[in-house]
Motif scaffolding. Structure first.
Motif, mmCIF file in Angstrom:
data_model
loop_
_atom_site.group_PDB
_atom_site.id
_atom_site.type_symbol
_atom_site.label_atom_id
_atom_site.label_comp_id
_atom_site.label_asym_id
_atom_site.label_seq_id
_atom_site.Cartn_x
_atom_site.Cartn_y
_atom_site.Cartn_z
ATOM 1 N N ALA A 56 28.419 -7.967 -13.665
ATOM 2 C CA ALA A 56 28.126 -6.506 -13.752
ATOM 3 C C ALA A 56 28.662 -6.054 -12.436
ATOM 4 O O ALA A 56 28.644 -6.720 -11.558
ATOM 5 N N ASP A 57 28.701 -4.484 -12.378
ATOM 6 C CA ASP A 57 29.079 -4.054 -11.078
ATOM 7 C C ASP A 57 27.689 -3.079 -10.636
ATOM 8 O O ASP A 57 27.210 -2.411 -11.447
ATOM 9 N N GLN B 77 27.323 0.781 -10.623
ATOM 10 C CA GLN B 77 27.254 1.288 -11.806
ATOM 11 C C GLN B 77 26.126 1.198 -12.730
ATOM 12 O O GLN B 77 25.678 0.141 -13.007
ATOM 13 N N GLU C 221 25.133 1.887 -15.851
ATOM 14 C CA GLU C 221 25.490 1.543 -17.166
ATOM 15 C C GLU C 221 25.668 -0.052 -16.929
ATOM 16 O O GLU C 221 24.980 -0.932 -17.900
ATOM 17 N N SER C 222 26.321 -0.500 -16.164
ATOM 18 C CA SER C 222 26.442 -1.961 -15.839
ATOM 19 C C SER C 222 25.337 -2.754 -15.509
ATOM 20 O O SER C 222 25.101 -3.826 -16.180
ATOM 21 N N ALA D 98 23.316 -5.822 -17.954
ATOM 22 C CA ALA D 98 22.963 -7.127 -17.504
ATOM 23 C C ALA D 98 21.352 -7.291 -17.456
ATOM 24 O O ALA D 98 21.232 -8.292 -17.849
#
Length: 296
Positions: free
Chosen positions: A76-77, A80, A82-83, A87
């Motif tokens: 994941a980032d 962000q 959504e990321s 996760a």
């Protein structure tokens, strides 16, 4: 006249429990594939916790699957929404609510371009550091607390919650500043002061027993720090971890990891809330002028 006392013939065992109480606790660590994050993950695994590591895809792909044991990886980032949400959702499906969240991920100071003055700093670098180190930490904290709020709606999940707390990754840079990279220092200060103190008021409103604290390491004795000492020389090492450090040495990575474990344990730090714990060998400042530099 002297009076002698002897120990009881049948001493009673102590009821004081010195175990951490972190067995089977779901711990999520962002940045858990890094030089410090890996050791923090190992510390929680040693404590018997269920560990979920969230890191960038290129970082998680370097960990051999056959060496994971009681640890799971989720790419994941953190910058962000959504990321990071995806996760967390996956970890919750696999291991239940995240009780302990270690928001460790950030852009490391040593990977950032240094300038002699803020006059020469790149605004794009400033913005990127803020986007990851501040906004990414905010998104992590927000998603963790939303997960706790959601778990409380389920009586079964709510009854199992233990050691509910969030630990932010600060830095001595947020206290003393970094002349050559003000963005990093400003970002860490925002996290370990403004964000931490706001969360300290907010988190118990969601769950009364929940806590939030921060760990602020100095120049940690990682393999990267050793390489930098070799590259920049003894004078650089002296400035970084000796000149203004009472113990005159960088803290060991395991010392940092143990501090996270200590804060995560309700048995050891159940009344520690809204605090920044420094792990820097007693650092009291930073070197501004070298001998002769301030001569007029």
């Amino acid at each position: 006249m002297s009076q002698e006392t002897s120990a009881p013939s049948n001493p009673q065992p102590s009821s004081f429990d010195l175990s951490l109480g972190l067995e089977d606790i779901h711990v999520l660590i962002t940045g858990g594939c890094g030089l410090i994050g890996r050791v923090v993950a190992d510390a929680f695994l040693a404590a018997g916790s269920i560990v979920s590591v969230v890191d960038l895809p290129e970082a998680t792909s370097r960990i051999p699957v056959n060496k994971l044991g009681n640890l799971r990886l989720y790419p994941a980032d953190i910058s962000q929404a959504e990321s990071i949400d995806a996760a967390f959702t996956e970890t919750e499906k696999d291991s239940g609510p995240v009780e302990v969240c270690i928001a460790l991920a950030s852009i490391d100071l040593s990977s950032l371009p240094q300038t002699e003055s803020i006059c020469d700093a790149d605004p794009a670098v400033w913005q990127n550091v803020f986007n990851v180190n501040i906004n990414g930490t905010f998104l992590t904290a927000q998603r963790w607390l939303r997960g706790i709020r959601s778990a409380l709606q389920n009586p079964v999940k709510a009854a199992k919650l233990r050691n509910v707390n969030l630990i932010l990754m600060g830095s001595q840079s947020g206290t003393f500043g970094v002349r050559t990279m003000a963005a990093y220092a400003a970002g860490k200060a925002a996290v370990q002061y403004g964000l931490l103190r706001s969360l300290a008021k907010d988190v118990p409103k969601i769950y009364r027993k929940a806590r939030v604290n921060a760990v602020a390491p100095g120049a940690v004795d990682t393999s990267r720090f050793k390489e930098e000492c070799e590259r920049y020389g003894k004078e650089w090492r002296w400035e970084e971890c000796e000149a203004t450090v009472g113990m005159a040495k960088p803290p060991a990575v395991k010392d940092v990891a143990r501090t996270f474990v200590f804060l995560a344990s309700e048995r050891f730090s159940g009344s520690t809330h809204g605090q920044v714990l420094s792990v820097d060998g007693g650092k009291i400042g930073s070197v501004v002028w070298k001998p002769g530099e301030a001569d007029e």
